[in-house]
Write an enzyme that holds these catalytic residues in place. Sequence first.
Site, PDB file in Angstrom:
ATOM      1  N   ALA A  65       0.928  -1.302  -0.061  1.00 22.36           N
ATOM      2  CA  ALA A  65       0.044  -0.044  -0.078  1.00 22.36           C
ATOM      3  C   ALA A  65       0.979   1.234  -0.127  1.00 22.36           C
ATOM      4  CB  ALA A  65      -0.893   0.058   1.247  1.00 22.36           C
ATOM      5  N   GLY A 110       0.595  -5.149   0.486  1.00 24.14           N
ATOM      6  CA  GLY A 110      -0.784  -5.388  -0.722  1.00 24.14           C
ATOM      7  C   GLY A 110      -0.050  -6.013  -1.941  1.00 24.14           C
ATOM      8  N   GLU A 113      -0.180  -9.670  -1.350  1.00 23.76           N
ATOM      9  CA  GLU A 113      -1.771  -9.989  -1.467  1.00 23.76           C
ATOM     10  C   GLU A 113      -2.235  -9.884  -2.617  1.00 23.76           C
ATOM     11  OE1 GLU A 113      -2.189  -6.904   1.930  1.00 23.76           O
ATOM     12  OE2 GLU A 113      -3.288  -8.396   2.708  1.00 23.76           O
ATOM     13  N   GLU A 133       3.779  -5.193   7.149  1.00 25.02           N
ATOM     14  CA  GLU A 133       2.721  -4.410   7.714  1.00 25.02           C
ATOM     15  C   GLU A 133       3.051  -4.324   9.415  1.00 25.02           C
ATOM     16  OE1 GLU A 133       2.067  -6.781   5.786  1.00 25.02           O
ATOM     17  OE2 GLU A 133       0.283  -5.940   4.291  1.00 25.02           O
TER      18      GLU A 133
HETATM   19  N1  COA Z   1       4.448   3.279  -0.352  1.00 26.98           N
HETATM   20  C1  COA Z   1       4.977   4.519  -0.853  1.00 26.98           C
HETATM   21  N2  COA Z   1       6.250   4.656  -1.384  1.00 26.98           N
HETATM   22  C2  COA Z   1       6.848   3.547  -1.550  1.00 26.98           C
HETATM   23  C3  COA Z   1       6.574   2.476  -1.002  1.00 26.98           C
HETATM   24  C4  COA Z   1       5.489   2.248  -0.501  1.00 26.98           C
HETATM   25  N3  COA Z   1       4.712   1.079  -0.113  1.00 26.98           N
HETATM   26  N4  COA Z   1       7.646   1.324  -1.334  1.00 26.98           N
HETATM   27  C5  COA Z   1       8.524   2.162  -1.906  1.00 26.98           C
HETATM   28  N5  COA Z   1       8.133   3.385  -1.990  1.00 26.98           N
HETATM   29  C6  COA Z   1       8.883   4.531  -2.506  1.00 26.98           C
HETATM   30  C7  COA Z   1      10.023   5.065  -1.569  1.00 26.98           C
HETATM   31  O1  COA Z   1       9.579   5.825  -0.436  1.00 26.98           O
HETATM   32  C8  COA Z   1      10.945   5.694  -2.430  1.00 26.98           C
HETATM   33  O2  COA Z   1      10.363   6.949  -2.786  1.00 26.98           O
HETATM   34  P1  COA Z   1      10.921   8.521  -2.882  1.00 26.98           P
HETATM   35  O3  COA Z   1      12.071   8.114  -3.920  1.00 26.98           O
HETATM   36  O4  COA Z   1      10.333   9.500  -3.131  1.00 26.98           O
HETATM   37  O5  COA Z   1      12.060   8.348  -1.679  1.00 26.98           O
HETATM   38  C9  COA Z   1      10.775   4.953  -3.901  1.00 26.98           C
HETATM   39  O6  COA Z   1       9.599   4.257  -3.832  1.00 26.98           O
HETATM   40  C10 COA Z   1      11.838   4.115  -4.069  1.00 26.98           C
HETATM   41  O7  COA Z   1      11.942   3.219  -2.699  1.00 26.98           O
HETATM   42  P2  COA Z   1      13.537   2.935  -1.785  1.00 26.98           P
HETATM   43  O8  COA Z   1      12.933   2.800  -0.568  1.00 26.98           O
HETATM   44  O9  COA Z   1      14.196   4.165  -2.220  1.00 26.98           O
HETATM   45  O10 COA Z   1      14.070   1.649  -2.793  1.00 26.98           O
HETATM   46  P3  COA Z   1      14.824   0.413  -2.049  1.00 26.98           P
HETATM   47  O11 COA Z   1      15.552  -0.160  -3.296  1.00 26.98           O
HETATM   48  O12 COA Z   1      15.894   1.191  -0.900  1.00 26.98           O
HETATM   49  O13 COA Z   1      13.948  -0.219  -1.212  1.00 26.98           O
HETATM   50  C11 COA Z   1      11.947  -1.363  -0.675  1.00 26.98           C
HETATM   51  C12 COA Z   1      12.788  -1.001  -1.839  1.00 26.98           C
HETATM   52  C13 COA Z   1      10.664  -2.110  -1.412  1.00 26.98           C
HETATM   53  C14 COA Z   1      12.510  -2.567   0.000  1.00 26.98           C
HETATM   54  C15 COA Z   1      11.475  -0.360   0.407  1.00 26.98           C
HETATM   55  O14 COA Z   1      10.937   0.840  -0.384  1.00 26.98           O
HETATM   56  C16 COA Z   1      10.362  -0.748   1.059  1.00 26.98           C
HETATM   57  O15 COA Z   1      10.872  -1.523   2.349  1.00 26.98           O
HETATM   58  N6  COA Z   1       9.028  -0.325   1.033  1.00 26.98           N
HETATM   59  C17 COA Z   1       7.946  -0.383   1.968  1.00 26.98           C
HETATM   60  C18 COA Z   1       7.547  -1.838   1.802  1.00 26.98           C
HETATM   61  C19 COA Z   1       6.288  -1.823   2.853  1.00 26.98           C
HETATM   62  O16 COA Z   1       6.397  -1.737   3.961  1.00 26.98           O
HETATM   63  N7  COA Z   1       5.066  -2.245   2.360  1.00 26.98           N
HETATM   64  C20 COA Z   1       4.140  -2.480   2.874  1.00 26.98           C
HETATM   65  C21 COA Z   1       3.055  -1.227   3.145  1.00 26.98           C
HETATM   66  S1  COA Z   1       1.478  -1.635   4.128  1.00 26.98           S
END
Ligand code: COA
Length: 259
Positions: A65, A110, A113, A133
């Site tokens: 999400a 998500g 999911e 989450e």
């Molecule tokens: N929602 C909103 N933005 C997200 C996102 C999410 N679920 N997942 C990644 N992004 C955004 C980051 O904030 C970043 O934005 P920015 O460039 O404006 O700062 C961009 O996508 C790139 O992500 P980044 O974290 O810089 O890449 P990474 O390769 O270092 O890490 C992930 C990738 C997917 C491991 C990491 O982004 C992450 O842990 N995301 C969240 C996952 C999560 O908790 N999802 C469940 C949500 S309920």
Amino acid sequence: MFKTLIYEKKENIGLLTINRPEKMNAISNELTTELKKFLDKVEKDKDLRVLVITGAGNKAFVAGADIKELIDRDASQGREVTQERQEAFSRLENLQVPVIAAVNGYALGGGLELALACSVRIASDNAQFGAPEVKLGIIPGDGGTQRLPRLVGLGRAMEMILTGDFIDAQEAFRIGLVNKVIPQKKLMEEAMALAQKIAARPPLAVRYAKEAVNRSQEGDRASGFALESYLHALTCTTEDKKEGVSAFLEKRKGKFKGK
Ligand code: COA
């Protein structure tokens, strides 16, 4: 036309690409609305035989999400959003044709999911799966607590959901979360080959087989989904959720109080 989705149809195979690569294809409210409109359209498509879903770019299928939208999510919004996404994913699960998830990178929250609502999952070798989450102070809300244990068993699902740790594609294959692991460059070729194979089978047999297999998984799911959604809504009221979401966005480690 959609802003967050790309839909192409090649003969009788549909390809849906989740298209927010700059945000790792995170599911925003706008994306949910577009997904529902997309479903309205494909549910009526009598020529469609198989739908393939993937994510734009080569990093993420869907990274969950949109965490920015989580900041202000209170209990009533938590209930609304999760109910809406549960319904959309269930429509996908019960689509008249099989749905193949071509998981081309992160499938988190998500995104996991969404993949779970598909009939079959294949993954690229760089894919990672997780239900993070809990690290944000919330719980899955888009069907994960109900579908993951049915697919990989209670213990594996518990570990993933309680720790929020990611697993790689090989581990996902080992526990039955994905059917195949493919080098990333070949993923779409393989997904299309599988789609074509199924599309060549008698359509009604495929349709009814899917329905029957899906039915095998149903206990009292409505209660499970409602419970999941209400509990998610409840976590939206906590200080830990506020802290978890802020910590992510501020790129720091969260400090949780159990409140
Ligand atoms: N929602 C909103 N933005 C997200 C996102 C999410 N679920 N997942 C990644 N992004 C955004 C980051 O904030 C970043 O934005 P920015 O460039 O404006 O700062 C961009 O996508 C790139 O992500 P980044 O974290 O810089 O890449 P990474 O390769 O270092 O890490 C992930 C990738 C997917 C491991 C990491 O982004 C992450 O842990 N995301 C969240 C996952 C999560 O908790 N999802 C469940 C949500 S309920």
